[in-house]
Design a protein around this motif. Structure first.
Motif, PDB file in Angstrom:
ATOM      1  N   GLY A  13      -2.772   3.947  10.031  1.00  0.00           N
ATOM      2  CA  GLY A  13      -3.596   3.135   9.162  1.00  0.00           C
ATOM      3  C   GLY A  13      -4.570   3.899   8.293  1.00  0.00           C
ATOM      4  O   GLY A  13      -5.341   3.305   7.564  1.00  0.00           O
ATOM      5  N   ASP A  16      -2.844   3.259   4.432  1.00  0.00           N
ATOM      6  CA  ASP A  16      -1.650   2.425   4.502  1.00  0.00           C
ATOM      7  C   ASP A  16      -1.061   2.306   3.101  1.00  0.00           C
ATOM      8  O   ASP A  16      -1.562   2.884   2.142  1.00  0.00           O
ATOM      9  CB  ASP A  16      -1.953   1.069   5.127  1.00  0.00           C
ATOM     10  CG  ASP A  16      -2.948   0.243   4.314  1.00  0.00           C
ATOM     11  OD1 ASP A  16      -3.192   0.549   3.134  1.00  0.00           O
ATOM     12  OD2 ASP A  16      -3.477  -0.729   4.876  1.00  0.00           O
ATOM     13  N   GLU A  17       0.025   1.560   2.965  1.00  0.00           N
ATOM     14  CA  GLU A  17       0.712   1.468   1.679  1.00  0.00           C
ATOM     15  C   GLU A  17      -0.206   0.967   0.566  1.00  0.00           C
ATOM     16  O   GLU A  17      -0.185   1.498  -0.545  1.00  0.00           O
ATOM     17  CB  GLU A  17       1.955   0.568   1.791  1.00  0.00           C
ATOM     18  CG  GLU A  17       3.086   1.164   2.592  1.00  0.00           C
ATOM     19  CD  GLU A  17       2.926   0.978   4.099  1.00  0.00           C
ATOM     20  OE1 GLU A  17       1.972   0.268   4.547  1.00  0.00           O
ATOM     21  OE2 GLU A  17       3.722   1.552   4.849  1.00  0.00           O
ATOM     22  N   SER A  82      -1.203  10.859   5.870  1.00  0.00           N
ATOM     23  CA  SER A  82      -0.742   9.491   5.661  1.00  0.00           C
ATOM     24  C   SER A  82       0.750   9.419   5.350  1.00  0.00           C
ATOM     25  O   SER A  82       1.198   9.949   4.329  1.00  0.00           O
ATOM     26  CB  SER A  82      -1.521   8.864   4.504  1.00  0.00           C
ATOM     27  OG  SER A  82      -0.897   7.683   4.072  1.00  0.00           O
TER      28      SER A  82
END
Length: 166
Positions: A13, A16-17, A82
């Motif tokens: 997290g 995130d996207e 990430s």
């Protein structure tokens, strides 16, 4: 079964996207003006060695800077904590690792960068990343090479178009 943060190479997290996309669209382009200078620094470090300059980007985000360096004939490698960010970089045809920079294997390079304040984040164990990553970067820099990074300055006001939280 969840792995402990100490053993995990990524922080779930972290970006995130959605946050990765926001960073790629709103934050990363602000660094574009520095690319010619960064390219010149990498070339200066490699001059006389008979090779194209090399870059290792620590916290590569969407790969924007790596792609610019690659277009300037740099050999590029990079990483980010990430998975969402490294996925965006892969969409550019790059091959970054999804890893913690303090633990990742790194090649010898002429230029190591950490742009967009990635060293301000905590590592997977919750420790400040700057000191450990700087030490690791020092191990991989060739003679005359550069480590170039930025950090947030609490005394600098946010840009006019910055969004505020709730």
């Amino acid at each position: 079964m969840a792995r402990s943060a100490e053993l995990s190479p990524v922080v779930p997290g972290l970006f995130d996207e959605d946050l990765a996309a926001i960073h790629a669209e709103a934050i990363a382009p602000r660094l574009d003006a520095a690319f010619p200078w960064l390219i010149a620094m990498g070339r200066a470090a490699a001059v006389g060695a008979g090779r194209n300059p090399s870059l290792h980007d620590l916290g590569c985000g969407d790969g924007r800077w790596m792609a610019a360096a690659q277009a300037a004939q740099f050999r590029v490698t990079g990483l980010d904590l990430s998975p969402a960010c490294t996925a965006l970089a892969r969409e550019r045809g790059l091959r970054p690792a999804t890893m913690d920079a303090a633990r990742a294997p790194m090649p010898s390079v002429d230029l190591a960068t950490a742009l967009g304040e990635p060293l301000a984040y905590l590592d997977p164990a919750g420790r400040p990343a700057l000191d450990r990553v700087a030490l690791r970067a020092g191990e991989i820099l060739r003679p005359g090479a550069w480590l170039i990074f930025d950090l947030p300055d609490p005394g600098v006001p946010p840009p006019d178009d910055a969004a505020e939280g709730p």
